[in-house]
Design a protein around this motif. Sequence first.
Motif, PDB file in Angstrom:
ATOM      1  N   LEU A 175       0.829  -1.204   0.000  1.00 55.72           N
ATOM      2  CA  LEU A 175       0.000   0.000   0.000  1.00 55.72           C
ATOM      3  C   LEU A 175       0.865   1.256   0.000  1.00 55.72           C
ATOM      4  O   LEU A 175       0.521   2.268  -0.627  1.00 55.72           O
ATOM      5  CB  LEU A 175      -0.926  -0.016   1.218  1.00 55.72           C
ATOM      6  N   CYS A 176       2.008   1.190   0.673  1.00 50.00           N
ATOM      7  CA  CYS A 176       2.928   2.327   0.704  1.00 50.00           C
ATOM      8  C   CYS A 176       3.449   2.643  -0.698  1.00 50.00           C
ATOM      9  O   CYS A 176       3.521   3.806  -1.099  1.00 50.00           O
ATOM     10  CB  CYS A 176       4.078   2.023   1.661  1.00 50.00           C
ATOM     11  N   HIS A 177       3.794   1.602  -1.440  1.00 47.45           N
ATOM     12  CA  HIS A 177       4.262   1.779  -2.819  1.00 47.45           C
ATOM     13  C   HIS A 177       3.132   2.263  -3.716  1.00 47.45           C
ATOM     14  O   HIS A 177       3.341   3.059  -4.637  1.00 47.45           O
ATOM     15  CB  HIS A 177       4.834   0.452  -3.327  1.00 47.45           C
ATOM     16  N   MET A 178       1.913   1.808  -3.442  1.00 47.91           N
ATOM     17  CA  MET A 178       0.753   2.183  -4.253  1.00 47.91           C
ATOM     18  C   MET A 178       0.487   3.683  -4.170  1.00 47.91           C
ATOM     19  O   MET A 178       0.084   4.313  -5.161  1.00 47.91           O
ATOM     20  CB  MET A 178      -0.472   1.398  -3.771  1.00 47.91           C
ATOM     21  N   VAL A 179       0.710   4.270  -3.010  1.00 51.89           N
ATOM     22  CA  VAL A 179       0.477   5.705  -2.825  1.00 51.89           C
ATOM     23  C   VAL A 179       1.369   6.519  -3.754  1.00 51.89           C
ATOM     24  O   VAL A 179       0.951   7.556  -4.289  1.00 51.89           O
ATOM     25  CB  VAL A 179       0.712   6.087  -1.353  1.00 51.89           C
TER      26      VAL A 179
END
Length: 336
Positions: free
Chosen positions: A43-47
């Motif tokens: 999710l961190c990379h998705m942001v």
Amino acid sequence: MSFLPSANHPLGADLWTGDLQTIVRNRVPVHGLQQWECFPTSLCHMVEWATVARHPCAPDRRRSHLLVYKTLPVPEPYDAMYPVSVRIYGFLDKFCVGEFGNWNGDSTRAAYAVQSLSLSSMGNTAAWRNQLDRLNLAATFASRVLKVPLPSVQFRHHLHMQRKVFTKRLFDLQESQARHLSPIHDASAQNAHVPRLPEYPWEWNGPLEILEMQQDGNIMPIHEVLLSRGDFVEIDAEFDLVVVRTHATRAHLRVFLTCKQILRLQSARPTQPSGTPMVTTSPTEIRRMRTNQTSENLPSIHPPEPNTLDQVSPSTLQRIRRHSTAFMPINSAPIE
């Protein structure tokens, strides 16, 4: 289009079994992948990689948002948006991908006409679960950005996706009529029984692109009738974000997949028809094929004759009688 990676490979190829692993590995050189082609794994990379933007001309207010790339893949004007699309691998299950999908020619049903297909794993559990996890990551991200909850896990077992056959356009009527001329001509060239297309504001979206990778690596278009259940395919799909509002419950988000392209990588392997009995060889039949043994050395397939009929059950007696009458000479008189 972006690839769904695994922990150890940018294309997730290491999780597929047998020759499928080689097929996926050979799709594209991994060292040449750009950032936007590598789907996030957290999710961190998705942001940092994607965002949710308002659709500039959505005809359906439930579909007023798009999942788009945050970093443009190619130099374009600042206001250009690129919807996120992913490459999904799997085996064709049920599909209806003809030029007009499931449409029956009724103009009043144009809004419900779709082309559809579903994919299955065919036992490749690890590779399949990896893809589902990546797709559910996108659904979770969209839900948190829109602050609209998901009712449940969106992608579980089989993957089902659709594509609308017609789109409701909002442009001028004269422009709509001009755009209708080309699709009608193209469709009629392939099918003499094409139904009359719906009038404004409906516009035909054209045929779904169906391709096949040849043995030499070249990619060629093919007709949908050449597809078979069990084909190993690569699907180009986009996320369809739908905000559902009902009177009974609060709003929730549903995430679907829209199929944009089908690429067949391997044809379905022929299997034995389900109605054909399997040929099995019993030990008795194998022994009968030995020519160096006499019949005295072989075990009998018939039960031994009992000494008295009183020792035989009615069912056994009936079976013995069937054996004896089966070998009765034709000119013998019936037993009284």
